[in-house]
Motif scaffolding. Structure first.
Motif, PDB file in Angstrom:
ATOM      1  N   GLU A   1       0.828  -1.200   0.000  1.00 48.35           N
ATOM      2  CA  GLU A   1       0.000   0.000   0.000  1.00 48.35           C
ATOM      3  C   GLU A   1       0.868   1.258   0.000  1.00 48.35           C
ATOM      4  O   GLU A   1       1.897   1.335   0.674  1.00 48.35           O
ATOM      5  CB  GLU A   1      -0.897  -0.021   1.241  1.00 48.35           C
ATOM      6  CG  GLU A   1      -1.901   1.107   1.326  1.00 48.35           C
ATOM      7  CD  GLU A   1      -2.825   0.956   2.529  1.00 48.35           C
ATOM      8  OE1 GLU A   1      -3.994   1.366   2.439  1.00 48.35           O
ATOM      9  OE2 GLU A   1      -2.352   0.422   3.556  1.00 48.35           O
ATOM     10  N   ASN A   2       0.457   2.237  -0.807  1.00 48.87           N
ATOM     11  CA  ASN A   2       1.078   3.573  -0.804  1.00 48.87           C
ATOM     12  C   ASN A   2       2.554   3.528  -1.194  1.00 48.87           C
ATOM     13  O   ASN A   2       3.402   4.124  -0.533  1.00 48.87           O
ATOM     14  CB  ASN A   2       0.923   4.241   0.565  1.00 48.87           C
ATOM     15  CG  ASN A   2      -0.520   4.407   0.996  1.00 48.87           C
ATOM     16  OD1 ASN A   2      -1.406   4.519   0.144  1.00 48.87           O
ATOM     17  ND2 ASN A   2      -0.761   4.402   2.289  1.00 48.87           N
TER      18      ASN A   2
ATOM     19  N   GLN B   1      -7.703   0.505  -6.469  1.00 47.62           N
ATOM     20  CA  GLN B   1      -7.421   1.943  -6.333  1.00 47.62           C
ATOM     21  C   GLN B   1      -5.958   2.285  -6.624  1.00 47.62           C
ATOM     22  O   GLN B   1      -5.364   3.144  -5.976  1.00 47.62           O
ATOM     23  CB  GLN B   1      -7.807   2.438  -4.926  1.00 47.62           C
ATOM     24  CG  GLN B   1      -9.282   2.320  -4.641  1.00 47.62           C
ATOM     25  CD  GLN B   1      -9.650   2.742  -3.228  1.00 47.62           C
ATOM     26  OE1 GLN B   1      -8.808   2.722  -2.333  1.00 47.62           O
ATOM     27  NE2 GLN B   1     -10.894   3.108  -3.034  1.00 47.62           N
ATOM     28  N   ASN B   2      -5.382   1.611  -7.619  1.00 49.88           N
ATOM     29  CA  ASN B   2      -4.028   1.922  -8.044  1.00 49.88           C
ATOM     30  C   ASN B   2      -4.050   2.741  -9.330  1.00 49.88           C
ATOM     31  O   ASN B   2      -5.038   2.743 -10.068  1.00 49.88           O
ATOM     32  CB  ASN B   2      -3.244   0.626  -8.288  1.00 49.88           C
ATOM     33  CG  ASN B   2      -3.178  -0.257  -7.062  1.00 49.88           C
ATOM     34  OD1 ASN B   2      -2.428  -0.001  -6.140  1.00 49.88           O
ATOM     35  ND2 ASN B   2      -4.000  -1.307  -7.047  1.00 49.88           N
TER      36      ASN B   2
ATOM     37  N   ARG C   1      -5.392  12.010  -9.321  1.00 51.79           N
ATOM     38  CA  ARG C   1      -5.135  11.296  -8.066  1.00 51.79           C
ATOM     39  C   ARG C   1      -3.656  11.262  -7.687  1.00 51.79           C
ATOM     40  O   ARG C   1      -3.289  10.661  -6.684  1.00 51.79           O
ATOM     41  CB  ARG C   1      -5.626   9.847  -8.190  1.00 51.79           C
ATOM     42  CG  ARG C   1      -7.144   9.714  -8.321  1.00 51.79           C
ATOM     43  CD  ARG C   1      -7.508   8.273  -8.587  1.00 51.79           C
ATOM     44  NE  ARG C   1      -6.896   7.382  -7.620  1.00 51.79           N
ATOM     45  CZ  ARG C   1      -6.725   6.069  -7.827  1.00 51.79           C
ATOM     46  NH1 ARG C   1      -7.104   5.533  -8.964  1.00 51.79           N
ATOM     47  NH2 ARG C   1      -6.172   5.330  -6.901  1.00 51.79           N
TER      48      ARG C   1
ATOM     49  N   LYS D   1      -2.969  -2.000  -2.902  1.00 55.43           N
ATOM     50  CA  LYS D   1      -3.946  -0.909  -2.809  1.00 55.43           C
ATOM     51  C   LYS D   1      -3.264   0.448  -2.797  1.00 55.43           C
ATOM     52  O   LYS D   1      -2.285   0.664  -2.087  1.00 55.43           O
ATOM     53  CB  LYS D   1      -4.775  -1.089  -1.539  1.00 55.43           C
ATOM     54  CG  LYS D   1      -5.864  -0.060  -1.332  1.00 55.43           C
ATOM     55  CD  LYS D   1      -6.642  -0.367  -0.060  1.00 55.43           C
ATOM     56  CE  LYS D   1      -7.740   0.665   0.166  1.00 55.43           C
ATOM     57  NZ  LYS D   1      -8.472   0.395   1.435  1.00 55.43           N
ATOM     58  N   ASN D   2      -3.792   1.362  -3.622  1.00 54.52           N
ATOM     59  CA  ASN D   2      -3.380   2.767  -3.619  1.00 54.52           C
ATOM     60  C   ASN D   2      -1.880   2.927  -3.864  1.00 54.52           C
ATOM     61  O   ASN D   2      -1.166   3.600  -3.122  1.00 54.52           O
ATOM     62  CB  ASN D   2      -3.758   3.450  -2.301  1.00 54.52           C
ATOM     63  CG  ASN D   2      -3.705   4.966  -2.419  1.00 54.52           C
ATOM     64  OD1 ASN D   2      -4.087   5.531  -3.445  1.00 54.52           O
ATOM     65  ND2 ASN D   2      -3.214   5.629  -1.382  1.00 54.52           N
TER      66      ASN D   2
END
Length: 553
Positions: free
Chosen positions: A399-400, A457-458, A510, A433-434
């Motif tokens: 993530e992130n 959500q990538n 985004r 994710k993301n």
């Protein structure tokens, strides 16, 4: 026959007694002097100093009376003690055997970070020897008294042909843009230097004798071997450990900080030890096998490098409490080899690192990989970003993170590797994710079963995507896919690719979060504080990328 008088006999006996007494006193004095550091430290806690120009007859209690050998100092150390290494080079292999405690760890550290090098180099084995024999095509050979596993020349590691023949070496060096290479076979070392320079006229560095590899290619050789709990290692430059720079064999609660690792298969090797290396923290360290990545972009195909250098990594670890943060891995095979044993309580964290220039997986998760979190890292220019092949248990949370791959001639790599040759293996319970991805192929996959792999959500900027981008079993939702169009000169011009990456990084509504994350990682600069990115050859290419990404379009 001569007979002594009574008085003469008495005098002779007295002389014998005196001589024996003097000898005993001398022996006691010698032992006392040798044991002086132990005697001084036997009832004290504090600091033990070591210096290359010190003496093991010194007390070691001040910087003006340092010991000479690190091994003597760590053998003296008790819980709460600090072994401080004064600047210079130490040619040792250090073995830590004394436990610290949670409140009083034993600390081995440089007085000033980056000024201390511990190595196992031999700079004389190949020096100006007349025994070099020409073998044709610029290859020269020489007899050695022990096997040779690593050689460097002018700061670059030579490519080692681990197996094969002189003819195989000859084929490699006849390829365009060949880098320096060597082969060791049957007591003889064959060396080819780029430009066909003669080894007898160059300064070649290799290693002193080390134990032969055991099963699985394991080397029982390292710069620092740890068989103790509650140890801190800080500020050291470790070279030519061969198997590993730091080997954790029988220890837990180990912290390794502000260190640099080179000349070894692993920076830190904590897997397959005598007991679990629980609560291992690796913080602000760097590993490199320079110029491994340049072999792949200038000279050899991926499979050729993979065959010999699939394992050259910052860390191999799989135990509870492992934390890798603010580190760098460059010019390596797998940047990190992080998995876990099959124990549901395990927690492993990988965060705020920069992993770049990998000829295989940036992060390899092969195994159960239970409870691993990967967050806020930058992955740049790896053959594969995520080697999820397999994750047999999970969960893994990714993530992130930013995955950035501007190298134009690295055309075969993928962002995801979802394939395995392990019989009966499964990839499952992974959440991606993301994250921000900018790169080449989206995903490689085969018939390996995939279950509960969530990709959500990538942002994907990709050059190549199969008609069926994901294997069955991937849960895909709320992702943005932007195809990177073929651009003029983009397959040859690195600067043009970086410019495109910079542009695309700002083109999505985004992407502001990822731009902020990128700037934060650049400003915080992972790796040792004392490491010079622009002056040290292993990070000059990466430093250029950092500087370009720091400039806002």
């Amino acid at each position: 026959m001569t007979f002594l008088s009574v008085d003469q006999y008495r005098v002779s006996q007295i002389n014998i007694i005196l001589l024996r007494t003097v000898a005993a006193v001398a022996a006691l004095l010698a032992v006392t002097v040798c044991l002086l550091p132990w005697l001084i430290h036997s009832n004290s806690q504090g600091v033990i100093y070591v210096a290359p120009n010190g003496s093991d007859w010194n007390s070691g209690t001040t910087a003006k009376s340092p010991l000479k050998h690190i091994q003597i100092a760590v053998d003296l150390a008790k819980p709460g003690d600090r072994v401080i290494l004064l600047p210079g080079r130490y040619v040792e292999r250090v073995h830590l055997r004394t436990n610290g405690t949670k409140q009083k760890p034993i600390i081995l550290e440089a007085e000033t970070g980056g000024t201390v090098t511990i190595d196992w180099k031999d700079e004389q084995l190949f020096a100006h020897r007349a025994e070099w024999k020409p073998e044709g095509n610029g290859i020269y050979s020489i007899n050695t008294s022990y096997p040779i596993y690593r050689i460097s020349h002018q700061g670059e590691m030579l490519f080692r042909l681990n197996w094969g023949s002189v003819e195989d070496l000859r084929k490699l060096i006849l390829l365009p843009n060949a880098y320096s290479a060597f082969l060791y076979q049957n007591g003889r070392c064959y060396v080819w230097l780029s430009g066909r320079r003669e080894p007898s006229k160059e300064k070649l560095t290799t290693h002193k004798r080390v134990p032969d590899p055991r099963e699985w290619g394991e080397f029982r050789s390292s710069n620092v071997w740890i068989e103790a709990d509650h140890i801190i290692v800080r500020g050291l430059n470790l070279e030519y450990g061969i198997g590993s720079s730091i080997r954790i064999w029988d220890g837990e609660n180990i912290s390794i900080e502000q260190c640099a690792f080179s000349g070894a298969t692993y920076g830190v090797w904590a897997s397959r030890g005598l007991k679990p290396a629980q609560n291992l923290t690796l913080n602000h360290c760097i590993y490199h096998n320079y110029p491994q990545y340049e072999w792949s972009i200038d000279w050899l195909p991926w499979n050729q490098i993979y065959a010999y250098y699939s394992a050259s990594s910052l860390i191999s670890a799989n135990d509870d409490g492992t934390v890798v943060e603010s580190c760098m891995a460059v010019h390596c095979g797998d940047g990190l080899q992080i998995s876990s044993k099959d124990e549901p309580t395990i927690q492993i964290r990988v965060t705020e690192n920069w992993i770049s220039d990998c000829t295989d997986d940036a992060i390899e998760f092969d195994g159960p990989a239970r409870n691993i979190m990967v967050s806020e890292n930058i992955i740049s220019d790896a053959h594969n970003s995520l080697g999820l092949s397999p994750v047999s248990k999970g969960p893994v949370l990714i993530e992130n993170n930013l995955f950035l791959h501007p190298t134009p001639n690295q055309t075969t790599g993928a962002l995801f590797k979802l394939l395995s040759s392990w019989k009966g293996s499964t990839i499952q319970n992974v959440t991606v994710k993301n994250n921000y991805f900018w790169g080449n192929w989206l995903c490689w996959w085969n018939e390996t079963p995939v279950h509960n792999l969530v990709v959500q959500q990538n942002i994907f900027f990709i050059k190549k995507k199969h008609e069926q981008p994901w294997p069955p079993g991937v849960i895909e939702k709320e992702n943005d896919y932007i195809v990177i169009q073929n651009r003029e000169n983009s397959t040859h011009d690195l600067q043009a690719e970086i410019d495109h990456l910079n542009h695309d990084l700002n083109s999505s509504s985004r992407s502001s979060y990822f731009r902020e994350l990128l700037q934060h990682r650049i400003n915080e600069k992972p790796g040792p504080a004392w490491w010079s990115f622009n002056k040290q050859a292993p990070t000059q290419r990466l430093n250029h990328l950092r500087q370009e990404l720091q400039q806002k379009p």
